[in-house]
Motif scaffolding. Sequence first.
Motif, PDB file in Angstrom:
ATOM      1  N   THR A 173     -47.328 -89.818  44.830  1.00  0.00           N
ATOM      2  CA  THR A 173     -48.118 -91.032  44.689  1.00  0.00           C
ATOM      3  C   THR A 173     -47.475 -92.127  45.526  1.00  0.00           C
ATOM      4  OG1 THR A 173     -49.032 -92.634  43.123  1.00  0.00           O
ATOM      5  CG2 THR A 173     -46.837 -91.796  42.650  1.00  0.00           C
ATOM      6  N   LYS A 174     -48.303 -92.982  46.083  1.00  0.00           N
ATOM      7  CA  LYS A 174     -47.808 -94.063  46.924  1.00  0.00           C
ATOM      8  C   LYS A 174     -47.770 -95.357  46.117  1.00  0.00           C
ATOM      9  CE  LYS A 174     -49.603 -91.855  51.074  1.00  0.00           C
ATOM     10  NZ  LYS A 174     -50.612 -91.904  52.149  1.00  0.00           N
ATOM     11  N   ILE A 175     -46.603 -95.968  46.084  1.00  0.00           N
ATOM     12  CA  ILE A 175     -46.402 -97.202  45.339  1.00  0.00           C
ATOM     13  C   ILE A 175     -46.242 -98.347  46.331  1.00  0.00           C
ATOM     14  CG2 ILE A 175     -44.904 -98.419  43.716  1.00  0.00           C
ATOM     15  CD1 ILE A 175     -44.209 -95.773  42.482  1.00  0.00           C
ATOM     16  N   GLU A 176     -47.056 -99.375  46.157  1.00  0.00           N
ATOM     17  CA  GLU A 176     -47.005-100.515  47.076  1.00  0.00           C
ATOM     18  C   GLU A 176     -45.726-101.313  46.867  1.00  0.00           C
ATOM     19  OE1 GLU A 176     -49.699-104.418  48.351  1.00  0.00           O
ATOM     20  OE2 GLU A 176     -50.443-102.965  46.874  1.00  0.00           O
ATOM     21  N   MET A 312     -48.279 -97.446  54.846  1.00  0.00           N
ATOM     22  CA  MET A 312     -49.006 -96.225  54.503  1.00  0.00           C
ATOM     23  C   MET A 312     -50.443 -96.584  54.154  1.00  0.00           C
ATOM     24  SD  MET A 312     -46.158 -94.513  51.978  1.00  0.00           S
ATOM     25  CE  MET A 312     -44.433 -94.394  52.482  1.00  0.00           C
ATOM     26  N   ARG A 313     -51.312 -95.603  54.311  1.00  0.00           N
ATOM     27  CA  ARG A 313     -52.712 -95.817  53.959  1.00  0.00           C
ATOM     28  C   ARG A 313     -52.887 -95.594  52.466  1.00  0.00           C
ATOM     29  NH1 ARG A 313     -56.727 -96.763  57.107  1.00  0.00           N
ATOM     30  NH2 ARG A 313     -55.510 -96.165  58.936  1.00  0.00           N
ATOM     31  N   MET A 314     -53.328 -96.642  51.773  1.00  0.00           N
ATOM     32  CA  MET A 314     -53.481 -96.582  50.322  1.00  0.00           C
ATOM     33  C   MET A 314     -54.927 -96.860  49.933  1.00  0.00           C
ATOM     34  SD  MET A 314     -50.072 -98.492  48.965  1.00  0.00           S
ATOM     35  CE  MET A 314     -48.445 -98.015  49.568  1.00  0.00           C
ATOM     36  N   VAL A 330     -43.584 -91.543  46.456  1.00  0.00           N
ATOM     37  CA  VAL A 330     -42.779 -91.010  45.360  1.00  0.00           C
ATOM     38  C   VAL A 330     -43.279 -89.610  45.020  1.00  0.00           C
ATOM     39  CG1 VAL A 330     -41.972 -91.367  43.000  1.00  0.00           C
ATOM     40  CG2 VAL A 330     -42.434 -93.328  44.473  1.00  0.00           C
ATOM     41  N   GLN A 331     -42.390 -88.613  45.133  1.00  0.00           N
ATOM     42  CA  GLN A 331     -42.707 -87.229  44.823  1.00  0.00           C
ATOM     43  C   GLN A 331     -42.156 -86.890  43.444  1.00  0.00           C
ATOM     44  OE1 GLN A 331     -44.505 -85.073  46.972  1.00  0.00           O
ATOM     45  NE2 GLN A 331     -44.851 -86.987  48.104  1.00  0.00           N
ATOM     46  N   THR A 343     -38.214 -87.894  43.809  1.00  0.00           N
ATOM     47  CA  THR A 343     -37.562 -88.387  45.021  1.00  0.00           C
ATOM     48  C   THR A 343     -38.437 -89.477  45.630  1.00  0.00           C
ATOM     49  OG1 THR A 343     -38.605 -86.600  46.305  1.00  0.00           O
ATOM     50  CG2 THR A 343     -36.319 -86.267  45.577  1.00  0.00           C
ATOM     51  N   ILE A 344     -37.808 -90.393  46.344  1.00  0.00           N
ATOM     52  CA  ILE A 344     -38.525 -91.492  46.994  1.00  0.00           C
ATOM     53  C   ILE A 344     -38.392 -91.326  48.500  1.00  0.00           C
ATOM     54  CG2 ILE A 344     -38.704 -94.002  47.209  1.00  0.00           C
ATOM     55  CD1 ILE A 344     -37.418 -94.234  44.475  1.00  0.00           C
ATOM     56  N   HIS A 345     -39.517 -91.391  49.193  1.00  0.00           N
ATOM     57  CA  HIS A 345     -39.545 -91.119  50.632  1.00  0.00           C
ATOM     58  C   HIS A 345     -40.187 -92.274  51.386  1.00  0.00           C
ATOM     59  CE1 HIS A 345     -38.595 -86.790  49.901  1.00  0.00           C
ATOM     60  NE2 HIS A 345     -39.271 -87.016  48.789  1.00  0.00           N
ATOM     61  N   GLN A 346     -39.839 -92.360  52.674  1.00  0.00           N
ATOM     62  CA  GLN A 346     -40.444 -93.330  53.575  1.00  0.00           C
ATOM     63  C   GLN A 346     -41.502 -92.686  54.458  1.00  0.00           C
ATOM     64  OE1 GLN A 346     -36.671 -94.476  55.364  1.00  0.00           O
ATOM     65  NE2 GLN A 346     -36.740 -96.453  54.348  1.00  0.00           N
ATOM     66  N   ARG A 347     -41.847 -91.460  54.156  1.00  0.00           N
ATOM     67  CA  ARG A 347     -42.836 -90.734  54.960  1.00  0.00           C
ATOM     68  C   ARG A 347     -44.198 -90.818  54.285  1.00  0.00           C
ATOM     69  NH1 ARG A 347     -39.175 -85.304  56.210  1.00  0.00           N
ATOM     70  NH2 ARG A 347     -37.532 -86.386  57.371  1.00  0.00           N
ATOM     71  N   PRO A 348     -45.240 -91.168  55.007  1.00  0.00           N
ATOM     72  CA  PRO A 348     -46.541 -91.382  54.364  1.00  0.00           C
ATOM     73  C   PRO A 348     -47.252 -90.100  53.939  1.00  0.00           C
ATOM     74  CG  PRO A 348     -46.683 -91.789  56.722  1.00  0.00           C
ATOM     75  CD  PRO A 348     -45.245 -91.558  56.423  1.00  0.00           C
TER      76      PRO A 348
END
Length: 412
Positions: A173-176, A312-314, A330-331, A343-348
Amino acid sequence: MSNHMITRENYNTQMTLPLDGKEEKTPAKRNLAPTFKPYDNRQVQMIYDIESLIPEHHVARVVDEMVEAIPDKQLFSHYKGGGRSSYHPKMMLQIILYAYSQKVYSCRGIEKLVKENIPAMWLSAMQQPDFRTINEFRGERMKAFMDELFEVMILKLIKEHYITMENYFLDGTKIEANANKYSFVWKKSTLKFEEKSKEKIQETLKHIHELTQLEAGTGQKESDQHTEITEQNLEEIAKEIEEKVETLTEEIEKETDTSIRKEKRKKRSQLKKSVKQIREDFLPRMARYKEQKEMFGDRNSYSKTDKDATFMRMKGDHMKNGQLKPGYNVQKGTENQFILFYTIHQRPTDTRCFIPHMEKLASTSLPMPQTVIADAGYGSEENYVYAVGDEKEPRFEFLIPYGSYVKEQTRT
């Protein structure tokens, strides 16, 4: 006949008359005074057992049970001996986790909760750490051992048979990020501007070489051979020009011919202008480009107000239109509604997060899952090869379809 007529009023009056000729007496109402339970908040009051006020299945009891299961040795290892006595790390951890469960995240809010909330007062054993102490514990000590404590909690869940780590359901999930969504820096634009800046620097160095006519100097090497421009090279050129300016100054003082002095002053002015341009424009710009490239790493963008965040595109708006916003990917792996690992990533994209996530899981004390289940966003040849393993022995079983799998199953 009219004299004996009885009206409705006379009839009603006649009916109210008593049979024995005496007036009827109505019982009088009793005036009762209102009664209240005793109330005196100025009276000394005492709670002998504050735990009795906590319901049996309250979240505070869950927090207390989980934190008390942590071995003291793991928490005490982050403290140095001597000095003033510190608040117990288990107590601090309990009030912070309970505050999070109540959606209280600020240090001052947690301080207020400990003073006013009965479950928080019970967890803190009536102790009242101030917001500075809470902030120091959360920002330094808790940050150091949080991952270790998370693993302890998962191992406890496995031991008590809440989870088995057999089926590992992975999703992201992508967290702003809390950053300005208009303060973006793009890698492609940065490289483009850097190339244009280098071209401008080359032209300036060529002009400087024509002025100074350096023989076998740095300026000649930069302008004629077009070697890579670096901060070190520009610094050497600036020093060399400054030495030339000092030499011209000495020559001007000794020169008696007015026309020659005027010509040398003009040349010195041009050199001073070039040095100023190198030190105030070219060198800061090169340093900024270098810093930006180091900040990018393998990313294509970052935010100026939160340099760890990547654009990232949200799908955050009500129309479900994709918008570029600074955030983190966030995975999370789950089983039986428990989060097993994150884990927290900077990859979209989820595809590029799969291998780093599984590698970090393998580096912990947690057991590797038997089967990994994920959606088509993780389907790629690289991820399949990783799951199979180098020796064609699967690291784990996987159920990950590729992007066109569902379409290929149709009749057409």
